[in-house]
Design a protein around this motif. Structure first.
Motif, PDB file in Angstrom:
ATOM      1  N   UNK A  35       7.591  -6.595 -34.495  1.00  0.00           N
ATOM      2  CA  UNK A  35       8.588  -5.867 -35.268  1.00  0.00           C
ATOM      3  C   UNK A  35       8.024  -4.745 -36.116  1.00  0.00           C
ATOM      4  N   UNK A  36       6.705  -4.572 -36.099  1.00  0.00           N
ATOM      5  CA  UNK A  36       6.091  -3.505 -36.890  1.00  0.00           C
ATOM      6  C   UNK A  36       5.509  -2.429 -35.968  1.00  0.00           C
ATOM      7  N   UNK A  37       5.277  -1.279 -36.564  1.00  0.00           N
ATOM      8  CA  UNK A  37       4.677  -0.168 -35.828  1.00  0.00           C
ATOM      9  C   UNK A  37       3.360   0.214 -36.483  1.00  0.00           C
ATOM     10  N   UNK A  38       2.435   0.669 -35.654  1.00  0.00           N
ATOM     11  CA  UNK A  38       1.127   1.056 -36.162  1.00  0.00           C
ATOM     12  C   UNK A  38       0.865   2.544 -35.932  1.00  0.00           C
ATOM     13  N   UNK A  39       0.090   3.113 -36.835  1.00  0.00           N
ATOM     14  CA  UNK A  39      -0.483   4.442 -36.645  1.00  0.00           C
ATOM     15  C   UNK A  39      -1.956   4.348 -37.002  1.00  0.00           C
ATOM     16  N   UNK A  40      -2.734   5.292 -36.519  1.00  0.00           N
ATOM     17  CA  UNK A  40      -4.157   5.300 -36.822  1.00  0.00           C
ATOM     18  C   UNK A  40      -4.601   6.673 -37.304  1.00  0.00           C
ATOM     19  N   UNK A  41      -5.484   6.645 -38.280  1.00  0.00           N
ATOM     20  CA  UNK A  41      -6.193   7.842 -38.713  1.00  0.00           C
ATOM     21  C   UNK A  41      -7.486   7.889 -37.912  1.00  0.00           C
ATOM     22  N   UNK A  42      -7.806   9.012 -37.295  1.00  0.00           N
ATOM     23  CA  UNK A  42      -9.004   9.048 -36.469  1.00  0.00           C
ATOM     24  C   UNK A  42      -9.688  10.409 -36.509  1.00  0.00           C
ATOM     25  N   UNK A  43     -10.931  10.392 -36.101  1.00  0.00           N
ATOM     26  CA  UNK A  43     -11.724  11.612 -35.988  1.00  0.00           C
ATOM     27  C   UNK A  43     -12.656  11.478 -34.803  1.00  0.00           C
ATOM     28  N   UNK A  44     -13.047  12.602 -34.242  1.00  0.00           N
ATOM     29  CA  UNK A  44     -13.969  12.607 -33.116  1.00  0.00           C
ATOM     30  C   UNK A  44     -15.409  12.556 -33.628  1.00  0.00           C
ATOM     31  N   UNK A  45     -16.208  11.713 -33.008  1.00  0.00           N
ATOM     32  CA  UNK A  45     -17.631  11.626 -33.338  1.00  0.00           C
ATOM     33  C   UNK A  45     -18.401  12.492 -32.350  1.00  0.00           C
ATOM     34  N   UNK A  46     -19.002  13.539 -32.864  1.00  0.00           N
ATOM     35  CA  UNK A  46     -19.715  14.490 -32.011  1.00  0.00           C
ATOM     36  C   UNK A  46     -21.160  14.628 -32.488  1.00  0.00           C
ATOM     37  N   UNK A  47     -22.056  15.053 -31.590  1.00  0.00           N
ATOM     38  CA  UNK A  47     -23.481  15.134 -31.948  1.00  0.00           C
ATOM     39  C   UNK A  47     -23.778  16.043 -33.134  1.00  0.00           C
ATOM     40  N   UNK A  48     -22.882  16.993 -33.438  1.00  0.00           N
ATOM     41  CA  UNK A  48     -23.138  17.893 -34.555  1.00  0.00           C
ATOM     42  C   UNK A  48     -22.822  17.262 -35.907  1.00  0.00           C
TER      43      UNK A  48
END
Length: 271
Positions: free
Chosen positions: A24-37
């Motif tokens: 009955x609940x909904x999820x969202x995610x905070x995310x970022x890309x992990x890059x070599x720089x």
């Protein structure tokens, strides 16, 4: 004028999706890309500060009106080895472990396929191909390793060493983060999910690392209840990491080391 590219990560939020743990609940995610720089210290701090890694994406829950997902880590030096833990270690004394670079092979994938089909056939990972599996295991910009568990050769047998369990881990500056694990679903009496956590606690002790990170714990979610077996542990709260020594006597299903039963990386949408 020379363009300057910042190493500070850009963050995105996923579109709402049904929560796989709380009906009955909904999820969202905070995310970022992990890059070599990105600086190693920055990535390390993200993964120590509540973010989890899926391939080269770091993510954390970002849900409206819900904070049920709690990052947890085991305090290694003070770990309480219970009688039940000792039984699991004794049952699996005929296993040997090998640490190796994160590379996928057909033997691993066959074990993974059997585990998913038996335990999580209705989950998002059920559709993972050999290529998807290879990316999950190999696509990483952090220090990552694989623990393979095999039966020791039978002196009276053919010398074979069957693969029975696998765990993908990241090594952080202060601990081991268990990213995903799976095992032979027919060997239920061995409690291999529990065993892999216990074995990585021992490994962290041998390396002088203070923590083993188990990902998120969710009160009321049956899939997460196995994490209640390992104390003392710390929970990440608004006040930082807080020691927690609570114990549960409720029966718990054997689990894997902090897996989220779905294919994470393809689900992210920038907006």
């Amino acid at each position: 004028m020379t363009e300057h590219k910042s190493n500070f990560p850009e963050f995105y939020i996923t579109a709402p999706q049904p929560c796989p743990y709380l009906p009955g609940r909904y999820e969202r995610k905070l995310f970022t890309h992990l890059t070599p720089d990105k600086p190693d210290l920055l990535i390390d701090n993200l993964l120590k500060g509540g973010f989890r890694r899926s391939q080269n994406i770091a993510y954390m829950p970002y849900c409206d009106s819900c904070s049920a997902c709690v990052p947890v880590r085991i305090v290694v030096d003070a770990f309480d080895l219970r009688r039940s833990h000792k039984r699991v270690l004794k049952t699996n004394r005929d296993l040997m472990v090998r640490r190796k670079e994160p590379s996928a092979d057909s033997e691993q994938y066959s074990l993974f396929r059997g585990y998913i089909d038996s335990r999580h056939a209705d989950g998002g990972m059920a559709e993972m191909t050999v290529l998807d599996y290879s990316l999950m295991m190999e696509d990483s910009v952090v220090e990552t390793f694989v623990s393979e568990y095999r039966l020791k050769p039978d002196p009276e047998g053919d010398g074979s060493t069957p693969l029975v369990a696998v765990c993908l881990c990241d090594q952080l500056s202060d601990g081991i983060s268990m990213v995903y694990s799976f095992y032979d679903p027919e060997l239920t009496s061995r409690s291999l999910g529990t065993y892999m956590i216990l074995e990585h606690i021992q490994y962290a002790q041998s390396l002088g690392l203070p923590y083993v990170y188990l990902g998120y714990w969710i009160e009321g979610a049956r899939k997460m209840r196995y994490k209640n077996r390992f104390h003392p542990q710390e929970h990440l709260t608004a006040k930082g990491w807080v020691r927690f020594d609570g114990k549960s006597d409720a029966p718990e299903a054997d689990g894997c080391g902090a897996c989220a039963d779905r294919k994470l990386a393809p689900a992210f949408t920038d907006f």
